[in-house]
Scaffold this motif. Structure first.
Motif, PDB file in Angstrom:
ATOM      1  N   ALA A 142       6.467  10.659  -9.866  1.00 17.07           N
ATOM      2  CA  ALA A 142       7.421  10.316  -9.028  1.00 17.07           C
ATOM      3  C   ALA A 142       7.563  10.632  -7.277  1.00 17.07           C
ATOM      4  CB  ALA A 142       8.861  11.040  -9.620  1.00 17.07           C
ATOM      5  N   GLY A 143       8.309   9.627  -6.783  1.00 17.55           N
ATOM      6  CA  GLY A 143       8.284   9.620  -5.518  1.00 17.55           C
ATOM      7  C   GLY A 143       7.265   9.323  -4.619  1.00 17.55           C
ATOM      8  N   VAL A 144       6.411   8.349  -5.062  1.00 14.94           N
ATOM      9  CA  VAL A 144       5.386   8.071  -4.118  1.00 14.94           C
ATOM     10  C   VAL A 144       5.592   6.567  -3.791  1.00 14.94           C
ATOM     11  CG1 VAL A 144       2.976   7.185  -4.329  1.00 14.94           C
ATOM     12  CG2 VAL A 144       3.473   9.195  -5.990  1.00 14.94           C
ATOM     13  N   GLY A 145       6.019   6.613  -2.299  1.00 13.44           N
ATOM     14  CA  GLY A 145       6.457   5.751  -1.609  1.00 13.44           C
ATOM     15  C   GLY A 145       5.304   4.900  -0.921  1.00 13.44           C
ATOM     16  N   ARG A 175       0.856  -1.208   0.034  1.00 16.05           N
ATOM     17  CA  ARG A 175      -0.037   0.110  -0.048  1.00 16.05           C
ATOM     18  C   ARG A 175       0.845   1.226   0.132  1.00 16.05           C
ATOM     19  NH1 ARG A 175      -4.961   2.059   3.873  1.00 16.05           N
ATOM     20  NH2 ARG A 175      -3.209   3.296   4.923  1.00 16.05           N
ATOM     21  N   SER A 176       0.414   2.320  -0.959  1.00 18.81           N
ATOM     22  CA  SER A 176       1.333   3.346  -1.051  1.00 18.81           C
ATOM     23  C   SER A 176       0.529   4.395  -0.466  1.00 18.81           C
ATOM     24  CB  SER A 176       1.432   3.725  -2.584  1.00 18.81           C
ATOM     25  OG  SER A 176       0.255   4.102  -3.075  1.00 18.81           O
ATOM     26  N   ALA A 177       1.176   5.743  -0.304  1.00 18.07           N
ATOM     27  CA  ALA A 177       0.684   6.855   0.272  1.00 18.07           C
ATOM     28  C   ALA A 177      -0.551   7.269  -0.651  1.00 18.07           C
ATOM     29  CB  ALA A 177       1.835   8.121   0.404  1.00 18.07           C
ATOM     30  N   ALA A 178      -0.347   7.336  -1.908  1.00 14.05           N
ATOM     31  CA  ALA A 178      -1.469   7.603  -2.533  1.00 14.05           C
ATOM     32  C   ALA A 178      -2.826   6.386  -2.504  1.00 14.05           C
ATOM     33  CB  ALA A 178      -1.145   7.539  -4.286  1.00 14.05           C
ATOM     34  N   ASN A 179      -2.545   5.266  -2.500  1.00 12.13           N
ATOM     35  CA  ASN A 179      -3.597   4.425  -2.090  1.00 12.13           C
ATOM     36  C   ASN A 179      -4.614   4.873  -0.811  1.00 12.13           C
ATOM     37  OD1 ASN A 179      -1.701   1.530  -2.880  1.00 12.13           O
ATOM     38  ND2 ASN A 179      -2.973   2.494  -4.148  1.00 12.13           N
TER      39      ASN A 179
END
Length: 244
Positions: A36-39, A22-26
């Motif tokens: 870029a830069g989505v961890g 799961r990413s920060a955007a999720n």
């Protein structure tokens, strides 16, 4: 018949399709796309840390991943634990959502294209981005090429992991299942889930979809195969079940 939970499949590698954790955007409900830069968020980091345990006992020969940070972060610890390098594959990158990139999903549901994406994804072309049909073509080409390469390099019982994104994996699974791309929205691929495919000369076999649980050792092919059938033959009468 030798034990194992699926068809007799000597001579083919096993592909584990891994969606990034799961990413920060999720978590924020944003369509990150190729930003870029989505961890990973905190939940995603925990999911990624658990991968080595989930795949313990699986002799992973190769790791291939999308170049985007959330995929690289997902497999970094696993690669270190296994001592296996990560091959970057641009064709497994996220969908290029074009002008939809970075927007809130709740706002995108009001766009006319949203219904096309849901009901007829084969006709969906994201403004300033790519078509979902193009995504499927590039991703399927990539996994089949790597599967042949890894089978040739590591042998017929090789297991390898490809880390990619939700819609990309769904498109690959639709192809493996023989579904028209318009049916790919019926497939669910959660963060850090694994789906398992084996490609043979005749057809792919889909062994698992959206597995978010623990032990996946049942995906390994039997070590001895005495049924006399081709590696591309499906089991007639149904699987004997794991350990039978």
């Amino acid at each position: 018949m030798a034990g194992g939970g699926g068809p007799t499949l000597g001579g083919v590698a096993t592909l584990i399709l891994l969606r990034h954790a799961r990413s920060a955007a999720n978590g924020s409900g944003t369509l990150a796309g190729r930003t870029a830069g989505v961890g990973l968020d905190e939940t995603g980091r925990v999911q990624a840390e658990g991968l080595a345990g989930r795949l313990s006992g699986i002799p992973v020969s190769a790791l291939v991943a999308s170049p985007l940070q959330r995929c690289q972060d997902t497999v970094a610890g696993l690669a270190e634990k296994l001592g296996v390098p990560v091959a970057v594959e641009d064709r497994l990158a996220e969908v290029d959502y074009g002008q939809w990139t970075g927007r809130a999903v709740k706002d995108l549901t009001q766009e006319p294209l949203w219904k096309v994406v849901q009901q007829h994804p084969s006709a969906a072309v994201f403004p300033g981005g790519e078509a979902l049909a193009q995504v499927q073509a590039r991703a399927v080409e990539a996994v089949r090429e790597h599967d042949r390469r890894i089978s040739g390099e590591f042998g017929p019982h090789a297991v390898w992991v490809a880390c990619s994104h939700g819609d990309v994996i769904k498109a690959v699974l639709a192809d493996a299942l023989g579904l028209h791309l318009d049916g790919f929205q019926r497939i669910v691929v959660d963060p850090c889930s694994v789906s398992v495919v084996r490609y043979t000369e005749t057809r792919p076999f889909v062994l698992r979809v959206n597995d978010t649980g623990g032990d996946v050792s049942g995906l390994l092919p039997p070590k001895e195969e005495d049924s006399g059938s081709s590696s591309s033959d499906a089991v007639v009468g149904g699987s004997t079940g794991a350990g039978a």
